[in-house]
Design a protein around this motif. Structure first.
Motif, mmCIF file in Angstrom:
data_model
loop_
_atom_site.group_PDB
_atom_site.id
_atom_site.type_symbol
_atom_site.label_atom_id
_atom_site.label_comp_id
_atom_site.label_asym_id
_atom_site.label_seq_id
_atom_site.Cartn_x
_atom_site.Cartn_y
_atom_site.Cartn_z
ATOM 1 N N GLU A 7 13.485 3.379 6.444
ATOM 2 C CA GLU A 7 12.211 3.108 5.774
ATOM 3 C C GLU A 7 11.343 2.214 6.649
ATOM 4 O OE1 GLU A 7 10.931 0.568 2.003
ATOM 5 O OE2 GLU A 7 12.093 2.346 1.445
ATOM 6 N N ASP A 8 11.949 1.212 7.290
ATOM 7 C CA ASP A 8 11.193 0.330 8.192
ATOM 8 C C ASP A 8 10.549 1.135 9.316
ATOM 9 O OD1 ASP A 8 11.840 -1.953 6.757
ATOM 10 O OD2 ASP A 8 13.536 -2.461 8.045
ATOM 11 N N ARG A 9 11.311 2.056 9.884
ATOM 12 C CA ARG A 9 10.789 2.895 10.969
ATOM 13 C C ARG A 9 9.652 3.778 10.462
ATOM 14 N NH1 ARG A 9 14.820 6.691 12.410
ATOM 15 N NH2 ARG A 9 16.045 4.905 12.105
ATOM 16 N N ALA A 10 9.819 4.351 9.278
ATOM 17 C CA ALA A 10 8.779 5.203 8.704
ATOM 18 C C ALA A 10 7.512 4.398 8.419
ATOM 19 C CB ALA A 10 9.285 5.875 7.428
ATOM 20 N N ILE A 11 7.663 3.177 7.949
ATOM 21 C CA ILE A 11 6.502 2.320 7.680
ATOM 22 C C ILE A 11 5.817 1.949 8.987
ATOM 23 C CG2 ILE A 11 5.785 0.041 6.828
ATOM 24 C CD1 ILE A 11 6.300 2.098 4.603
ATOM 25 N N ASP A 12 6.580 1.686 10.046
ATOM 26 C CA ASP A 12 5.982 1.427 11.364
ATOM 27 C C ASP A 12 5.166 2.632 11.827
ATOM 28 O OD1 ASP A 12 7.107 -1.109 11.450
ATOM 29 O OD2 ASP A 12 8.790 -0.508 12.737
ATOM 30 N N GLU A 13 5.667 3.838 11.579
ATOM 31 C CA GLU A 13 4.944 5.056 11.946
ATOM 32 C C GLU A 13 3.676 5.209 11.117
ATOM 33 O OE1 GLU A 13 7.832 8.188 11.561
ATOM 34 O OE2 GLU A 13 9.015 7.427 13.239
ATOM 35 N N VAL A 14 3.736 4.800 9.856
ATOM 36 C CA VAL A 14 2.551 4.831 8.997
ATOM 37 C C VAL A 14 1.477 3.929 9.589
ATOM 38 C CG1 VAL A 14 1.639 4.084 6.747
ATOM 39 C CG2 VAL A 14 3.724 5.458 6.856
ATOM 40 N N VAL A 15 1.861 2.709 9.975
ATOM 41 C CA VAL A 15 0.912 1.767 10.577
ATOM 42 C C VAL A 15 0.316 2.360 11.849
ATOM 43 C CG1 VAL A 15 0.677 -0.496 11.671
ATOM 44 C CG2 VAL A 15 1.968 -0.281 9.547
ATOM 45 N N SER A 16 1.154 2.991 12.654
ATOM 46 C CA SER A 16 0.688 3.592 13.898
ATOM 47 C C SER A 16 -0.315 4.719 13.640
ATOM 48 C CB SER A 16 1.887 4.124 14.686
ATOM 49 O OG SER A 16 1.470 4.762 15.854
ATOM 50 N N ARG A 17 0.010 5.613 12.702
ATOM 51 C CA ARG A 17 -0.899 6.723 12.384
ATOM 52 C C ARG A 17 -2.219 6.214 11.821
ATOM 53 N NH1 ARG A 17 3.754 9.258 10.865
ATOM 54 N NH2 ARG A 17 3.531 8.687 8.675
ATOM 55 N N LEU A 18 -2.142 5.223 10.942
ATOM 56 C CA LEU A 18 -3.370 4.688 10.353
ATOM 57 C C LEU A 18 -4.200 3.953 11.398
ATOM 58 C CD1 LEU A 18 -2.069 3.480 6.876
ATOM 59 C CD2 LEU A 18 -3.467 5.493 7.374
ATOM 60 N N SER A 19 -3.547 3.315 12.367
ATOM 61 C CA SER A 19 -4.277 2.638 13.448
ATOM 62 C C SER A 19 -5.037 3.648 14.299
ATOM 63 C CB SER A 19 -3.319 1.831 14.320
ATOM 64 O OG SER A 19 -2.760 0.769 13.584
ATOM 65 N N GLU A 20 -4.450 4.828 14.515
ATOM 66 C CA GLU A 20 -5.138 5.886 15.253
ATOM 67 C C GLU A 20 -6.289 6.461 14.436
ATOM 68 O OE1 GLU A 20 -2.432 8.906 16.505
ATOM 69 O OE2 GLU A 20 -1.191 7.503 17.637
ATOM 70 N N ARG A 21 -6.066 6.618 13.159
ATOM 71 C CA ARG A 21 -7.081 7.218 12.295
ATOM 72 C C ARG A 21 -8.245 6.266 12.015
ATOM 73 N NH1 ARG A 21 -7.338 11.894 8.966
ATOM 74 N NH2 ARG A 21 -8.808 11.554 7.287
ATOM 75 N N PHE A 22 -7.977 4.970 12.032
ATOM 76 C CA PHE A 22 -8.993 3.950 11.752
ATOM 77 C C PHE A 22 -9.084 2.989 12.941
ATOM 78 C CE2 PHE A 22 -7.372 5.401 7.681
ATOM 79 C CZ PHE A 22 -8.527 5.647 6.954
ATOM 80 N N PRO A 23 -9.590 3.468 14.081
ATOM 81 C CA PRO A 23 -9.601 2.639 15.296
ATOM 82 C C PRO A 23 -10.532 1.430 15.212
ATOM 83 C CG PRO A 23 -10.828 4.664 15.668
ATOM 84 C CD PRO A 23 -10.178 4.785 14.324
ATOM 85 N N THR A 24 -11.475 1.448 14.295
ATOM 86 C CA THR A 24 -12.393 0.315 14.175
ATOM 87 C C THR A 24 -11.831 -0.791 13.290
ATOM 88 O OG1 THR A 24 -13.540 1.346 12.311
ATOM 89 C CG2 THR A 24 -14.413 1.784 14.525
ATOM 90 N N VAL A 25 -10.706 -0.541 12.651
ATOM 91 C CA VAL A 25 -10.062 -1.532 11.792
ATOM 92 C C VAL A 25 -8.971 -2.225 12.610
ATOM 93 C CG1 VAL A 25 -8.760 -1.887 9.656
ATOM 94 C CG2 VAL A 25 -10.527 -0.119 9.756
ATOM 95 N N SER A 26 -8.897 -3.535 12.497
ATOM 96 C CA SER A 26 -7.911 -4.281 13.283
ATOM 97 C C SER A 26 -6.487 -3.887 12.858
ATOM 98 C CB SER A 26 -8.099 -5.784 13.116
ATOM 99 O OG SER A 26 -7.631 -6.210 11.855
ATOM 100 N N PRO A 27 -5.583 -3.826 13.821
ATOM 101 C CA PRO A 27 -4.182 -3.508 13.484
ATOM 102 C C PRO A 27 -3.587 -4.506 12.488
ATOM 103 C CG PRO A 27 -4.531 -3.379 15.856
ATOM 104 C CD PRO A 27 -5.785 -3.951 15.268
ATOM 105 N N GLU A 28 -4.018 -5.749 12.567
ATOM 106 C CA GLU A 28 -3.517 -6.764 11.640
ATOM 107 C C GLU A 28 -3.933 -6.437 10.208
ATOM 108 O OE1 GLU A 28 -5.344 -7.574 14.409
ATOM 109 O OE2 GLU A 28 -3.657 -8.197 15.673
ATOM 110 N N HIS A 29 -5.178 -5.968 10.043
ATOM 111 C CA HIS A 29 -5.649 -5.620 8.705
ATOM 112 C C HIS A 29 -4.899 -4.404 8.179
ATOM 113 C CE1 HIS A 29 -8.233 -5.354 5.247
ATOM 114 N NE2 HIS A 29 -8.562 -4.109 5.556
#
Length: 116
Positions: A7-29
């Motif tokens: 689940e931790d790995r899947a959540i990390d992948e979620v963060v990664s995909r969302l970071s690509e999809r929302f490049p103007t949003v900070s990774p921290e947010h």
């Protein structure tokens, strides 16, 4: 974060995909939004679909905050031009397939949608 390494790995992948999809949003947010959504499932016994549910809720929140951009689902997709034929189908991420099937209604078969 969660109880299971998968689940931790899947959540990390979620963060990664969302970071690509929302490049103007900070990774921290993005991490904060995903973490908030993840904690809504604390105490749940069945955890199999938590990453999918977290991604859907986080994406909805991030879309409400700003514009998303389209990104290729695979690095190979970025290198293929729109005019070149593709010999092999591109491999999609299983979570992306799940999201697309829910949005299109294909798994549900659109049971009541057509005339008889």
């Amino acid at each position: 974060m969660s109880q299971k390494p998968d689940e931790d790995r899947a959540i990390d992948e979620v963060v990664s995909r969302l970071s690509e999809r929302f490049p103007t949003v900070s990774p921290e947010h993005i991490e904060a939004v995903v973490d908030e959504e993840l904690h809504k499932f604390d105490g749940g016994r069945v955890r199999d679909f938590v990453p999918v549910l977290v991604e859907r809720a986080a994406k909805k929140r991030l879309k409400a905050e700003g514009a998303a951009v389209d990104v290729p689902t695979d690095a190979a997709a970025a290198s293929v031009s729109a005019t070149e034929p593709v010999d092999e189908p591109l491999e999609l991420d299983p979570m992306e397939l799940e999201r697309r099937s829910r949005e299109s209604g294909l798994l549900l078969g659109d049971l009541g949608g057509g005339p008889n």
